[in-house]
Structure formats: C-alpha cells, structure tokens
Design a protein around this motif. Structure first.
Motif, mmCIF file in Angstrom:
data_model
loop_
_atom_site.group_PDB
_atom_site.id
_atom_site.type_symbol
_atom_site.label_atom_id
_atom_site.label_comp_id
_atom_site.label_asym_id
_atom_site.label_seq_id
_atom_site.Cartn_x
_atom_site.Cartn_y
_atom_site.Cartn_z
ATOM 1 N N GLN A 127 74.021 1.468 44.661
ATOM 2 C CA GLN A 127 74.991 1.416 43.578
ATOM 3 C C GLN A 127 74.372 0.789 42.346
ATOM 4 N N ALA A 128 74.785 1.304 41.180
ATOM 5 C CA ALA A 128 74.326 0.693 39.945
ATOM 6 C C ALA A 128 75.267 -0.453 39.595
ATOM 7 N N GLY A 129 74.696 -1.551 39.129
ATOM 8 C CA GLY A 129 75.545 -2.674 38.781
ATOM 9 C C GLY A 129 74.778 -3.688 37.954
ATOM 10 N N ASN A 130 75.475 -4.736 37.552
ATOM 11 C CA ASN A 130 74.859 -5.744 36.704
ATOM 12 C C ASN A 130 74.990 -7.140 37.316
ATOM 13 N N PHE B 110 79.240 0.515 29.742
ATOM 14 C CA PHE B 110 79.040 0.077 31.122
ATOM 15 C C PHE B 110 79.587 1.089 32.121
ATOM 16 N N ARG B 111 79.593 2.389 31.719
ATOM 17 C CA ARG B 111 80.224 3.401 32.571
ATOM 18 C C ARG B 111 79.609 3.484 33.958
ATOM 19 N N THR B 112 78.319 3.160 34.068
ATOM 20 C CA THR B 112 77.688 3.306 35.382
ATOM 21 C C THR B 112 77.842 2.068 36.250
ATOM 22 N N THR B 113 78.352 0.993 35.682
ATOM 23 C CA THR B 113 78.458 -0.257 36.430
ATOM 24 C C THR B 113 79.511 -0.158 37.527
ATOM 25 N N THR B 114 79.074 -0.317 38.771
ATOM 26 C CA THR B 114 80.056 -0.260 39.852
ATOM 27 C C THR B 114 80.258 -1.614 40.518
ATOM 28 N N PHE B 115 79.441 -2.589 40.141
ATOM 29 C CA PHE B 115 79.706 -3.941 40.632
ATOM 30 C C PHE B 115 79.151 -4.938 39.630
ATOM 31 N N ILE B 116 79.695 -6.130 39.628
ATOM 32 C CA ILE B 116 79.143 -7.200 38.808
ATOM 33 C C ILE B 116 78.945 -8.406 39.715
ATOM 34 N N ALA B 117 77.711 -8.895 39.764
ATOM 35 C CA ALA B 117 77.404 -10.045 40.602
ATOM 36 C C ALA B 117 77.068 -11.219 39.688
ATOM 37 N N PRO B 118 77.286 -12.451 40.162
ATOM 38 C CA PRO B 118 77.007 -13.617 39.322
ATOM 39 C C PRO B 118 75.529 -13.669 38.950
ATOM 40 N N PHE B 119 75.281 -14.065 37.724
ATOM 41 C CA PHE B 119 73.921 -14.040 37.214
ATOM 42 C C PHE B 119 72.987 -14.957 38.002
ATOM 43 N N ASN B 120 73.525 -16.076 38.491
ATOM 44 C CA ASN B 120 72.664 -17.031 39.186
ATOM 45 C C ASN B 120 71.996 -16.435 40.421
ATOM 46 N N LEU B 121 72.615 -15.368 40.983
ATOM 47 C CA LEU B 121 72.018 -14.740 42.159
ATOM 48 C C LEU B 121 70.736 -14.004 41.800
ATOM 49 N N PHE B 122 70.529 -13.756 40.549
ATOM 50 C CA PHE B 122 69.354 -12.993 40.158
ATOM 51 C C PHE B 122 68.126 -13.876 40.047
ATOM 52 N N ASN B 123 68.001 -14.980 40.631
ATOM 53 C CA ASN B 123 66.758 -15.750 40.661
ATOM 54 C C ASN B 123 65.913 -15.656 39.406
ATOM 55 N N ALA B 124 66.536 -15.818 38.253
ATOM 56 C CA ALA B 124 65.734 -15.780 37.044
ATOM 57 C C ALA B 124 65.288 -17.195 36.715
ATOM 58 N N ASN B 125 64.081 -17.320 36.201
ATOM 59 C CA ASN B 125 63.595 -18.635 35.806
ATOM 60 C C ASN B 125 64.271 -19.036 34.497
ATOM 61 N N SER C 128 79.835 -14.646 44.724
ATOM 62 C CA SER C 128 80.941 -13.688 44.721
ATOM 63 C C SER C 128 80.428 -12.349 44.203
ATOM 64 N N ILE C 129 81.298 -11.372 44.214
ATOM 65 C CA ILE C 129 80.965 -10.084 43.596
ATOM 66 C C ILE C 129 82.270 -9.412 43.180
ATOM 67 N N LEU C 130 82.218 -8.724 42.046
ATOM 68 C CA LEU C 130 83.347 -7.890 41.650
ATOM 69 C C LEU C 130 82.928 -6.442 41.873
ATOM 70 N N LEU C 131 83.825 -5.684 42.469
ATOM 71 C CA LEU C 131 83.493 -4.287 42.738
ATOM 72 C C LEU C 131 84.360 -3.375 41.881
ATOM 73 N N SER C 132 83.848 -2.190 41.605
ATOM 74 C CA SER C 132 84.706 -1.206 40.944
ATOM 75 C C SER C 132 85.657 -0.644 41.991
#
Ligand SMILES: Nc1ncnc2c1ncn2[C@@H]1O[C@H](COP(=O)(O)OP(=O)(O)OP(=O)(O)O)[C@@H](O)[C@H]1O
Ligand SMILES: [Mg+2]
Lengths: 759, 225
Positions: free
Chosen positions: A85-88, A160-175, A115-119
């Motif tokens: 799925q595509a998501g952000n 954001f038409r292709t976005t099917t879920f939104i996950a919290p940014f902190n899960l993305f292990n960004a420095n 958490s996660i938000l789903l379409s």
C-alpha cells in the motif's frame, strides 16, 4: 456541446485540485531553491531538523507544521492478509491540517506513537466490515501498530490521492539532527493572521544559515496549496509553465474549436435553410410582421435547439464519462448539485443559441419583401463566401487534428520499436520488501529452481525499468573525473546479465567463480562513450565516494545499452557493480505456460518468504507504462480528430445537399445543354475539393510548426515526413468526396425536366 | 425530319394517372416553323420535352432524322440532343452565376469545341443577337428581352438543326416579344427547323403551320399562308 462540457469538467477538475482539503487556502509546502555546481533546482525535499527549526523560530506564524516522508509503498499486514500500500509517515497534526474525514476514530489518533490511520478502502480490505479500531497491523513485517482511525478515501483530485495510510513520523527512524540528508517534505498551515509572502520572506534563509558548512546554496519559500498541482515547474528558480497548464490550454482550445465547428454547422445550415424560407419571410413581412418579431422568432428557434442540445449533451456526457475518465486518467462526474455547473451550462447554452441564431436572424429579417416576392431575390455570387470560409475553418481544424494524431502515434510507435537492450518477455520482477530477504535469497532461489519453470533468478538494487542511482567522481585511467558528469549506477548479482538477457559486447559477465569480481564493474556502451574510453576492458577506475571500500575497480565487460528511463531519451550511461538489492528478477522458461509458471513461482515464494505479498510485475508491462502519458495524448487527439471530422462531414453533407438543392435549376439547364452526369458531379465536387485543398495549405504549416515543437521535447524522436501530411490531406479529400458525391450524384442523375418545371 | 406516331406519355402520381399525350401523331419537315397551341395542361410542354429528347415516351415511335430514338437511353439521347437541338424557355433558364458570354459558351463546352473556336462562335452569335456589348454582364443585370435574346443565342450557337421554344415570349412585353419572334423567323429562314409552343395567336402567325392540341391529342392543323 457534449464535448465542450466534457472538457469543461476536466478543466474544472484540474483547477479544483486539492480543494477537498478544507484548509486549502492556508496550507503551504516549504520549497527550496537549490544551487549546486552552477545547477539550479527547485524542489521540496528537505532535511528533517528543518521542521523543528521552523517551529522554534516562526511557530507563531504557523498553526501546524508537519514533516512528511514522500508517499511510498509499504507492506501492510493483518494476520495472513498482506497488501502493498502507498502511504505516508507524517507528524501528528497532519490529519487535522488535511481535514481528513474520519469514518472511525478521530484525527488525534496519530498522536499515539505506535498507531496508524487507514483509508476506508484499506480498512475494508483488511478487516472486511468489522470495526477496525484498536486492531493491530504490521508495517513491512517489522513494526506492529494499532489502528486508531479510519479516514474516507481521498479524492482523485487531491495531492494525497494515493495515500492509503498515515503512520506516525517517529516510526520512520529518521535522524532528527541530520542536516545533510534531504529526504522529507514539510507541509504547514499558516495562522489566519499570517500573510504567505511575509512568512515566505522570513524563512528564506533558515536553511542556508543552518547548513553553512555544506556545498550549495538554499533559499526557502512557501508554496500555497493552490499552486501545487499546476504550478510546480521551475527552471533556474523561476516558475515556468508546466505541462499540465499547457495541456489545459491545449484541450481548452480544442474544446472551443469543436464547439465552434458545431456552431458553424448550425449557422451554415440555418442560413442555408433560411434562404429557402425567404419566401415565407417575404409573405410574413408582406402581411405586416415586424422585423423585431421575425428576429424574435429566429432567436427562439435557435435557443430551443440549443437547450435541447444541452439536455442531450448531459445524457451523452453521462454516458461516455466512464470511458473518458479511463482515457484521461481522472475520476470526474457530472456536477449535478453544483450551482456553478448549472449556471455555466445555462449561460453557455444561451450564448451558443444566440450566436448560432444571430446570423440568420439578422441576415434574413433584413430581406426586402418585394424583392423576395418578385422572385428576384437570389443568393448572389458572394453570399456563399462566409459559408466557404466556415467550411475551410472546419477542415483546417480537422486536418490539423488528423495530422496531430498520426504524428503522436508514430512517435509512440517509434519509441516502442526501440530496442531495449534486454529481453522483456517472460521476465517478471518483484520488489521484496522483507527485512530478511538477504538471508533467505539463496533458499528462495533454490525453491524457485525446484519448480522447474524458472530459467534464471537474479537480484538488483533497482527495478530494471527505472534505475535511479546516479554517481559521479569516476577517475578513469585515461583521464580524471569530470565535474558534473554522472553515471547511472546499479548493483546486481552475478546472474543478472543472463537473467535479463543483456548482450555482452566486450569482456564478460560477472562470475561466481572469481572472487576478484567484487572489485569489477561492467559498463554499458553509453558509459564507455561518455567516459571516452578506447579499450575499456581491463582498465582500472579509481572511485572514492567515501561510503564504498573498493576504490580501485576493474572494468571486466561492456554490455549493450538498456532503456531504463524515458524511452524517448537517450539510454543512461551505466556503471554496473556486483552487489545485491531487494529487486528480484525471475526469467520464466520459454517453453512453459506463464499462468502455471506464475502459480508455481508464487507457491515457492510464499513458502520461503511468507511475510510479504507476492507482488510481481511483468517487465514488459512495466515498460509499457512509460508510454501512458503519450498514449493518453494520442487517444485524446484521436478522439477529437474523429469528432472534428465527423462534425465537419455532417456540416459538409448538409451544405452539399443545400448547394445541390440551390443549384438544381442550374444543373437542369446544364443537363439540357448536354452536360454528362460526370461533368455535373465534377462541377459540384470541385468547389468543395478546392475548399479542402485550401484547408490543407493552412493546416499543414500550422501543424508542422506545433508538432515539431512538441517533438523537440523528446530526444529520441521520429521524423515528421511529408507522407503524413500527404496522407492526412488525401484522407480529407477522400472523405470530402464521399460526403459530397452522394448529393452530387443524386443531383446529377435527376431528370432535368423536373428541376426546370419547379421554376 | 421528325415523325412521331401513336406517342403516349402517362404521368402516374400516388393516385392520379394523367394521360399527358394520348396516341399523338405529328410530322414536322426539315425547315418548317411549327407552332403548337392549346389550353393549359393539354400536354404541349410534355410533347416538347419528348421532342427535345429530355424525356422518353411510354409507347409509340419517334423517328428523328430517320432514326428511331424512342428507346434511346439517357446517354445516347444526351449525345444526340447536344448536337442537334437548341432550347428556348419561357423563363429563359440562364445560369445566374455565369456571364452572358459564359452562358452562351456552355453548349460548345459540352460538345467539346476548343476554346479559341468557342470564343469566335460565341462572339459571332452575340453580335448577331445584338448583345455583344453586354457580354460580361450577369443575367440579373439584363432586361427580360435581352435575357431571352441571350437564351436564343445560346440555343443557336451550336448551329442546331432544330430549335424547340416553349412559350418564348410568355414573360415578355409585346415589343420584346416581337423582337424574339423576328429572331426565330430569321433563323428559320436560314434553314433551322423550329417548333414553338405558344398561347398567343399573334405569335403563332409567324409560323408556317399551327398544331392545335386538346387533352394530349391534335385536334386541328392550320396551314398559314
Ligand atoms: N411530372 C409530372 N407529373 C405528373 N403530372 C404531370 C407532370 N408533368 C405534367 N403533368 C401533367 O400532364 C399534363 C400536361 O402537362 P404539360 O406541362 O405538358 O401541359 P402544357 O400544355 O404545357 O400546359 P401549360 O400551357 O400550362 O404550360 C398536365 O395535366 C400536367 O398536370
Ligand atoms: Mg407548358
């Protein structure tokens, strides 16, 4: 009219892009004018810490600031249901900012760190009709998160038409402190009292201040949501007209033309008809009907017809909209409830009606009754001139569209016929987004070979149709690296060459037996050319990008160019390393049926890697997608061309029958004097043929100019040869002859006695 | 030159059957000037159309210069017509979009005469009809008498053996009418056979012989002296 409506809807759709989001007026994106090595780019990829920096210094200007990872595909799984799925990944304010419409849970759900938000559609896929709240899903087979909300699917005309879920940014292990890594977008919503230009000016230097030590320059600005879709093309930091805008103009103009053609028909035929009605008008006038009454009568008639056309076109549009959506890649509907739609439609109908009715109304009602009744009223030598001009306009448009269609299709075909440099049929590819793919690869390979339907298996770090890595700094033996010169770089396993079927031109493929190959590279022909190498095989290349150990590489082979980017551009110069990646390539045995092979491969795949879906793609199909935009242009052009030809022919047919009727007496006289059927036919058709030839001469230079411009966009392009124009012209002539001949022959074989009697 | 025997022409519309010519027998010799008279609807124009090979009869025989033409097909009739017959109509039937010169030139074009020769012949005939000075005018710019002179010019430009005139003076005042009748008489004196339909006893007196018709049949023939 239906066409005009269709195009109107389409333009409306383009212009109403992103309006779904309630804070449309206030939402902005942080953009960056970059400068590096004399190259100026404008984009929206920024380092993560910039978000906090903006919040710290200018927090009072923004209501929300959210950092977001670009929309990417991930595996979302619940139990044994797994979907790509595509998501952000986005920060917690995003749902509020984008005013997501929640079906379950609240927009605050994203504040929970796991958490996660789903379409809505994804939630249905995963949990059917059960309440999805608090269910656990797994992202990429590693992270477990809880569903805290479900939002209504975003419409097709949203960013954001292709976005099917939104996950919290902190899960993305960004420095959070890495100013060197440009990989995030920053969206924000301005406070009501903040003016975009002022804030834009304030933040201008934030990034350049923080990145003093780095190469290149940065200049930040804010881009309002209203400009994201259509105004995101920049060249040298200046906004330029984007392709989409050109498209809108293009189709807007075509729509106007098609409508014009239809109006021309209407005017032509109603004036033609009106001359026949001259007598009626003469009588009416004689019995005392005022001119204004006559004008009213004509206008009423044309308005009634226009209204009828409007209703009819609503039906037609409703009927063909699904097909048109398919072609144009849109999701439009008739805006039954939008008052603006009705207002526009009615205004439009009214204008068309008035326009079409004006000529006959004003022209005819000015006839002198005595002249008409005496029978001396005749359509003189020159009354036909405006009609002829109109026919020429119609045919010019039609011919131009025919030529355009042919050239667009030829360009597509030309690029499709281009050799791709490897063998596409029977090659499937899967991006395996499983963290343990590396360990399991050998086992998977064995499993796949076991099926007996697989000829070869390989891996690489990029898809074959789209390889993105670019690197410079290669110091060739013959000469050092040239600043700004970069090569497409991919890592592949030893079997890659045989699996994809590239052609080795010099040297050899990577080999399993030779461990020294880990320091070997393979070049493609374009790379050899770009590097300017004479005898490449065996040469040593020094390359020290810093993150790779082997700085001395040996060229072991040269392979054919493979088309990886746009098929309309020259092949990428590629440097191929030995390595691995998560793109799996499977070559199916030529003598097995693809269907059964696929199911066997799937079984093998699922057995070894159960965590991700078997999301395979055929390489030839993937490659075909590259033509989507051009094919869309082609299909639309063909659609409009056929339409224009059809409308023009209808007009022509009507006009021909009118002319035949009008010249009935003349034809009769000529026949009495000895004219043959053939000579009458020739006489009647000649006039039309001349008009079409004139149209050709107008259309050809005009289309040549435009299409030549269009083709300049493509570096790999077809020639515009004279035969295309010849074909289009000949086609138009044949169509004209067909249309006109029916009437001409009918008139020519009529008994002259009858036509003379009616005098 | 012309001999028709038991000629029949019946018009059938949805319900009515009109017998336009009822076993008509007529003979016209070369060099004759014949007037056909009769009440409206008695079949005069029908007869003229058949004589002019514009229409074909339902039965009966039509000998033209010794050839049976009643069963000729359209193409053969057209071929015979354009070489031998000229027409003059009540309503002139000139082509409005063409000049006087071009109108007169038409029959020559259809018989395939070369351009230079055409010019000579058209100019000669226009001269004879005294409308040379109007050669570049359009029909609408001419008076009725002038238009009919152009029509006569067009009818004779090909030197036809036979001229058929259907009420040539019907749309003209008496002085213009007399002028046209004089033209026809002159042509007849030069050897052209003329068959003319008319309602005017005055005009009929220019002819050698009057055929009177009623309901598709001849009822009387007056020989003029
Ligand atoms: N095409 C036709 N269809 C049906 N009936 C016709 C047709 N042409 C002529 N008629 C009929 O045939 C009869 C003869 O017509 P014709 O035109 O020959 O008369 P006419 O003697 O020339 O009359 P007028 O003196 O008024 O010109 C008339 O009754 C007419 O109604
Ligand atoms: Mg008559």
């Amino acid at each position: 009219m239906a066409v005009a409506m269709l195009i109107g809807l389409w333009i409306f759709d383009e212009l109403s892009f992103n309006r779904y989001h309630k804070n449309y007026d206030r939402i902005v994106k942080v953009m960056d004018h970059q400068g590096m090595h004399g190259q100026n780019n404008t984009n929206d990829v920024l380092p993560v810490p910039l978000g906090d920096a903006l919040r710290a210094s200018y927090g009072s200007d923004f209501k929300y600031i959210t950092i977001s990872r670009e929309t990417e595909e991930h595996v979302i799984a619940s139990g044994d249901k797994k979907f790509i799925q595509a998501g952000n990944y986005m920060q917690a304010d995003a749902p509020e900012m984008l005013s997501l419409e929640m079906v379950y849970g609240t927009r605050a759900g994203l504040k929970d760190h796991s958490s996660i938000l789903l379409s809505h559609s994804l939630a249905k896929k995963l949990f059917a009709n059960a309440d999805p709240l608090d269910k656990i899903v797994q992202i990429d087979a590693t992270t477990n998160v809880k569903v805290t909300g479900v939002f209504k699917d975003l419409p097709d005309n949203s960013e954001f038409r292709t976005t099917t879920f939104i996950a919290p940014f902190n899960l993305f292990n960004a420095n959070k402190d890495d100013w060197n890594n440009y990989n995030m977008s920053i969206f924000a919503q301005l406070n009501t009292n903040a003016a975009i230009d002022e804030v834009s000016a304030k933040i201008r230097n934030v990034l350049s201040d923080k990145t003093k030590g780095q190469e290149g320059t940065h200049e930040l600005f804010l881009q309002p949501m209203s400009k994201w879709h259509l105004y995101s093309s920049f060249e040298n930091h200046v906004a330029v007209t984007s392709e989409q805008i050109k498209f809108i103009w293009f189709y807007g103009i075509i729509g106007a033309f098609v409508l014009l053609l239809a109006c021309i028909n209407f005017m032509n035929l109603s004036t033609a008809r009106s001359e026949k009605r001259a007598l009626e008008i003469g009588v009416r006038k004689a019995v005392g009907s005022a001119r204004s009454q006559l004008i009213k009568q004509f206008y009423t008639e044309s308005l009634v017809i226009a209204t009828f056309a409007f209703i009819l076109s609503l039906c037609i549009v409703q009927f063909i909209l699904p097909w048109f959506n398919g072609v144009a890649d849109k999701e439009m509907t008739i805006l039954w409830v939008n008052p603006w739609f009705w207002l526009a439609g009615i205004t439009f109908t009214f204008t068309t009606g008035l326009l079409a009715g004006s000529y006959p109304a004003l022209y005819l009602s000015s006839f002198h009754p005595v002249r008409i009744l005496k029978g001396t009223f005749r359509a003189g030598r020159f009354t036909a001139v405006p009609r002829k001009v109109l026919v020429v306009v119609q045919f010019t448009v039609s011919i131009a569209l025919i030529i355009g269609t042919i050239i667009v299709y030829r360009q597509i075909q030309y690029a499709k016929d281009r050799p791709v440099g490897y063998s596409q049929s029977g090659l499937i590819t899967i991006q395996v987004k499983s963290p343990d793919f590396n360990q399991k690869y050998e086992a998977l390979k064995a499993e796949l070979f076991n099926t007996g339907v697989v000829a070869n298996v390989a891996r690489a770090n990029y898809s074959i149709t789209d390889t993105r890595g670019w690197n410079g700094g290669f110091n060739w033996e013959a000469r050092p690296a040239i600043e700004g010169q970069s090569f497409n770089t991919i890592s592949v396993t030893q079997e890659y060459g045989e699996t994809v079927g590239w052609q080795v031109i010099q040297g050899r493929n990577f080999s399993k037996e030779l461990t020294s190959d880990s320091a070997g590279i393979i070049l493609n022909e374009s790379a050899v050319k770009l590097a300017g190498l004479k005898d490449p095989v065996g040469q040593i290349v020094k390359w020290e990008p810093g993150w790779r150990k082997n700085s001395h590489l040996k060229i072991i082979g040269v392979v054919s160019d493979m088309v990886k980017g746009s098929p309309f551009k020259p092949a990428y110069p590629s440097v191929i390393f030995l390595g691995n990646g998560n793109w799996l390539f499977v070559r199916i045995n030529t003598n097995t049926s693809i269907r059964s092979a696929l199911s066997k491969i799937e079984t093998g795949f699922k057995k070894t890697i159960p965590t991700v879906p078997f999301d395979y793609k055929f390489v030839d199909e993937e490659y075909g997608l590259k033509f989507a935009a051009e094919e869309r242009i082609g299909k639309l052009a063909a659609f409009f061309a056929i339409l224009a030809v059809f409308i023009s022919c209808m007009g022509l047919f009507g006009l021909a029958s009118y002319v035949a009727e009008q010249r009935k007496k003349e034809i009769g006289i000529r026949k009495v004097l000895g004219a043959s059927v053939f000579s009458v036919w020739k006489q009647l058709s000649k006039d039309f043929i001349i008009l079409v030839i004139i149209s050709c001469f107008i259309a050809i230079p005009f289309t040549w100019y435009f299409l030549n411009g269009w083709l300049q966009k493509y570096e790999y392009r077809t020639e515009i040869s004279w035969w295309i124009f010849a074909t289009a012209g000949a086609g138009a002539l044949v169509i004209t002859l067909f249309t006109v001949s029916f009437q001409a022959i009918k008139a020519a074989i009529a008994n002259p006695v009858k036509s003379l009697r009616t005098e | 030159m012309i001999r028709i025997t038991h000629l029949e022409k019946v018009y059938r519309t949805d319900e009515v059957e009109t017998v336009a010519l009822n076993k008509l027998t007529i003979e016209v010799k070369e060099g004759e000037f014949v007037a056909i008279m009769g009440p409206s609807g008695c079949g005069k124009s029908t007869l003229l159309n058949i004589l002019g090979l514009l229409d074909d009869p339902d039965s009966g025989s039509f000998m033209f210069n010794g050839i049976e033409v009643a069963k000729f097909n359209e193409r053969k009739r057209a071929d015979l017509r354009k070489r031998n017959i000229g027409f003059v109509f009540q309503s002139f039937n000139l082509i409005d979009e063409l000049t006087v010169f071009e109108n007169v030139e038409l029959p020559l074009i259809y018989t395939g005469v070369k351009a230079a020769e055409r010019k000579k012949r058209v100019e000669a005939v226009l001269d004879k009809m005294q409308i040379m000075h109007r050669r570049n005018h359009y029909p609408q710019q001419l008076s009725g008498g002038q238009q009919q002179r152009v029509a006569v010019a067009r009818a004779v430009v090909n030197n036809p053996k036979l001229i058929l005139a259907d009420e040539p003076t019907g749309n003209l005042d008496s002085s213009n009418g007399n002028e046209v009748m004089q033209l026809l008489t002159d042509l007849n004196e030069q050897g052209t056979t003329i068959i003319m339909v008319t309602h005017s006893e005055h005009d009929a007196r220019y002819s050698h012989r009057i055929i009177r018709m009623l309901d598709g049949q001849t009822v009387l023939e007056n020989i003029m002296v």
